[in-house]
Design a protein around this motif. Structure first.
Motif, PDB file in Angstrom:
ATOM      1  N   GLU A  14     -95.221  28.623  -8.171  1.00  0.00           N
ATOM      2  CA  GLU A  14     -93.985  29.380  -7.993  1.00  0.00           C
ATOM      3  C   GLU A  14     -92.759  28.472  -7.962  1.00  0.00           C
ATOM      4  OE1 GLU A  14     -93.651  32.444  -8.381  1.00  0.00           O
ATOM      5  OE2 GLU A  14     -95.800  32.871  -8.460  1.00  0.00           O
ATOM      6  N   VAL A  15     -92.884  27.278  -7.391  1.00  0.00           N
ATOM      7  CA  VAL A  15     -91.756  26.336  -7.417  1.00  0.00           C
ATOM      8  C   VAL A  15     -91.461  25.925  -8.854  1.00  0.00           C
ATOM      9  CG1 VAL A  15     -91.001  24.019  -6.765  1.00  0.00           C
ATOM     10  CG2 VAL A  15     -92.077  25.490  -5.069  1.00  0.00           C
ATOM     11  N   GLU A  16     -92.505  25.632  -9.608  1.00  0.00           N
ATOM     12  CA  GLU A  16     -92.308  25.258 -11.013  1.00  0.00           C
ATOM     13  C   GLU A  16     -91.658  26.395 -11.794  1.00  0.00           C
ATOM     14  OE1 GLU A  16     -94.950  24.024 -14.955  1.00  0.00           O
ATOM     15  OE2 GLU A  16     -95.878  24.021 -12.956  1.00  0.00           O
ATOM     16  N   ARG A  17     -92.096  27.633 -11.532  1.00  0.00           N
ATOM     17  CA  ARG A  17     -91.510  28.785 -12.218  1.00  0.00           C
ATOM     18  C   ARG A  17     -90.026  28.929 -11.865  1.00  0.00           C
ATOM     19  NH1 ARG A  17     -94.668  33.101 -13.634  1.00  0.00           N
ATOM     20  NH2 ARG A  17     -96.051  32.715 -11.882  1.00  0.00           N
ATOM     21  N   GLU A  68     -87.988  26.551 -10.897  1.00  0.00           N
ATOM     22  CA  GLU A  68     -87.248  25.460 -11.535  1.00  0.00           C
ATOM     23  C   GLU A  68     -87.006  25.762 -13.009  1.00  0.00           C
ATOM     24  OE1 GLU A  68     -89.759  22.138 -10.798  1.00  0.00           O
ATOM     25  OE2 GLU A  68     -88.911  21.717  -8.806  1.00  0.00           O
ATOM     26  N   ARG A  69     -88.049  26.236 -13.679  1.00  0.00           N
ATOM     27  CA  ARG A  69     -87.960  26.460 -15.129  1.00  0.00           C
ATOM     28  C   ARG A  69     -86.986  27.569 -15.467  1.00  0.00           C
ATOM     29  NH1 ARG A  69     -93.561  27.567 -17.737  1.00  0.00           N
ATOM     30  NH2 ARG A  69     -93.857  25.452 -16.955  1.00  0.00           N
ATOM     31  N   TYR A  70     -86.981  28.639 -14.671  1.00  0.00           N
ATOM     32  CA  TYR A  70     -86.171  29.802 -15.010  1.00  0.00           C
ATOM     33  C   TYR A  70     -84.955  29.967 -14.099  1.00  0.00           C
ATOM     34  CZ  TYR A  70     -90.207  30.788 -17.841  1.00  0.00           C
ATOM     35  OH  TYR A  70     -91.215  30.690 -18.758  1.00  0.00           O
ATOM     36  N   HIS A  71     -84.664  28.925 -13.315  1.00  0.00           N
ATOM     37  CA  HIS A  71     -83.462  28.921 -12.472  1.00  0.00           C
ATOM     38  C   HIS A  71     -83.405  30.151 -11.565  1.00  0.00           C
ATOM     39  CE1 HIS A  71     -82.170  25.632 -15.048  1.00  0.00           C
ATOM     40  NE2 HIS A  71     -82.370  26.395 -16.098  1.00  0.00           N
ATOM     41  N   GLN A  72     -84.519  30.385 -10.889  1.00  0.00           N
ATOM     42  CA  GLN A  72     -84.618  31.533  -9.985  1.00  0.00           C
ATOM     43  C   GLN A  72     -84.735  31.055  -8.545  1.00  0.00           C
ATOM     44  OE1 GLN A  72     -88.113  33.411 -11.604  1.00  0.00           O
ATOM     45  NE2 GLN A  72     -86.965  34.611 -13.085  1.00  0.00           N
ATOM     46  N   ASN A  73     -84.335  31.914  -7.621  1.00  0.00           N
ATOM     47  CA  ASN A  73     -84.457  31.604  -6.200  1.00  0.00           C
ATOM     48  C   ASN A  73     -85.908  31.745  -5.740  1.00  0.00           C
ATOM     49  OD1 ASN A  73     -81.667  31.171  -5.782  1.00  0.00           O
ATOM     50  ND2 ASN A  73     -81.331  33.372  -5.697  1.00  0.00           N
ATOM     51  N   LEU A  74     -86.211  31.090  -4.636  1.00  0.00           N
ATOM     52  CA  LEU A  74     -87.537  31.165  -4.028  1.00  0.00           C
ATOM     53  C   LEU A  74     -87.382  30.853  -2.543  1.00  0.00           C
ATOM     54  CD1 LEU A  74     -90.731  31.211  -4.451  1.00  0.00           C
ATOM     55  CD2 LEU A  74     -90.558  28.726  -4.526  1.00  0.00           C
ATOM     56  N   THR A  75     -88.078  31.580  -1.693  1.00  0.00           N
ATOM     57  CA  THR A  75     -88.035  31.307  -0.255  1.00  0.00           C
ATOM     58  C   THR A  75     -89.454  31.162   0.288  1.00  0.00           C
ATOM     59  OG1 THR A  75     -85.917  32.411   0.132  1.00  0.00           O
ATOM     60  CG2 THR A  75     -87.403  32.206   2.015  1.00  0.00           C
ATOM     61  N   LEU A  76     -89.639  30.142   1.088  1.00  0.00           N
ATOM     62  CA  LEU A  76     -90.903  29.928   1.789  1.00  0.00           C
ATOM     63  C   LEU A  76     -90.736  30.373   3.230  1.00  0.00           C
ATOM     64  CD1 LEU A  76     -93.776  28.810   2.069  1.00  0.00           C
ATOM     65  CD2 LEU A  76     -92.771  26.552   2.483  1.00  0.00           C
TER      66      LEU A  76
END
Length: 335
Positions: free
Chosen positions: A192-195, A197-205
């Protein structure tokens, strides 16, 4: 020409049937897409799956994908397939979203983008999408393979892939809570982190700590753990992932395409859902401490994001605040 088409169809069937028992079925969508690309001489292909909210998530890709496609999103609105461009460039309606496999071509009037689309069907309804990128001045997908054959090939691969997932759920999931076991967390988090980074999307852990837990007898501990698990399942979306640790009272969740503002609302829902499920065990004064960190606002790589989420959780446990976002630790702002 017809003989060449039949040979391509046979090649697709052989590729799917040649996979032996015990092969890594998780790679099947990507392998099937690569095989399809090889027989159709397109520039690139992408395979998306549809979730319950009407949004598509990228499952696999191969060949070359244009930047303007990587940054865009596909959604279904009022029965229409819509391409949502980034940076406020607007939406374009592509075609009707229907079950029958057929090819639709779209030449964007917003960006320099030409794509060909084939809806894919599972369980009698369209649930996935093949996007093909023809080569400049090259032939359409249907010159090499008709849309129905391409669709049936990928639908067969997806059905097999989903069956393999169901077959392994017993190993991947904790039987008591129904959440994923924590040994699967590292791989899922890295993907999910790689995804993101690749698509410039937010992510929260999100990291969750339940107290008291460790010192309670099983008859009290397990109902509390089940309440946390139910709160996570009720509060997260389908594409989010929740995990339970082998240490009692420890949980984690990966919130995809979620920044700190949305994460604050999700964590509050988790807290309220847990509180409503505690019941008679409220006399034990159970407490959830939740810490979050978001990509890219808090960290731009996985290790840093995990460290910051752990720091936020430690602050929540120490301070007695139920929810702490990493960004609030140094700013003094509660979220």
């Amino acid at each position: 020409r017809e003989a060449a088409r039949r040979e391509r169809v046979s090649r697709l069937r052989r590729a799917l049937n040649a996979r032996v028992a015990g092969a890594d079925e998780s790679a099947l969508p990507a392998d099937a897409l690569g095989t399809l690309l090889g027989v159709t001489a397109q520039a690139g292909m992408a395979l998306y799956t549809l979730d319950e909210s009407g949004s598509f998530a990228l499952l696999a890709s191969c060949g070359g994908l244009p930047v303007q496609l990587s940054a865009a999103r596909f959604v279904v609105q009022s029965g229409e397939l819509v391409l949502r461009h980034p940076a406020g460039l607007g939406d374009e309606t592509l075609c009707r979203w229907e079950a029958a496999p057929r090819l639709a071509r779209h030449d964007s009037t917003v960006t320099v983008l030409t794509i060909e689309l084939v809806p894919l069907t599972m369980d009698g309804k369209p649930t996935a999408l093949l996007v093909s990128i023809p080569k400049p001045s090259g032939p359409r997908l249907e010159k090499w393979l008709d849309a129905e054959t391409a669709g049936l090939f990928l639908e067969g691969a997806l059905a097999r892939w989903q069956s393999s997932i169901r077959a392994t759920e017993g190993r991947a999931h904790d039987h008591q809570t129904g959440l994923q076991r924590f040994e699967w967390f590292k791989e899922a988090f890295e993907i999910e982190v790689e995804r993101s980074e690749r698509y410039h999307q937010n992510l929260t852990l999100m990291l969750v700590d339940l107290t008291p837990c460790d010192d309670l007898p099983a008859g009290q501990r397990e109902p509390l753990r089940l309440a946390v698990a139910a709160a996570l399942r009720d509060s997260l979306r389908r594409l989010d992932q929740a995990f339970v640790s082998n240490r009692p009272g420890k949980f984690a969740a990966i919130l995809t395409e979620t920044g700190s503002d949305v994460a604050a609302r999700v964590t509050e829902r988790v807290r309220q859902a847990f509180s409503s499920r505690v019941g008679d065990l409220r006399r034990l004064n159970p407490r959830l401490a939740i810490g979050t960190a978001s990509y890219p606002s808090d960290a731009t790589h996985g290790d840093g994001l995990r460290e910051m989420a752990e720091e936020a959780l430690a602050e929540a446990v120490k301070s007695g605040r139920p929810i702490v976002a990493y960004g609030s630790i140094h700013s003094g702002e509660e979220k």
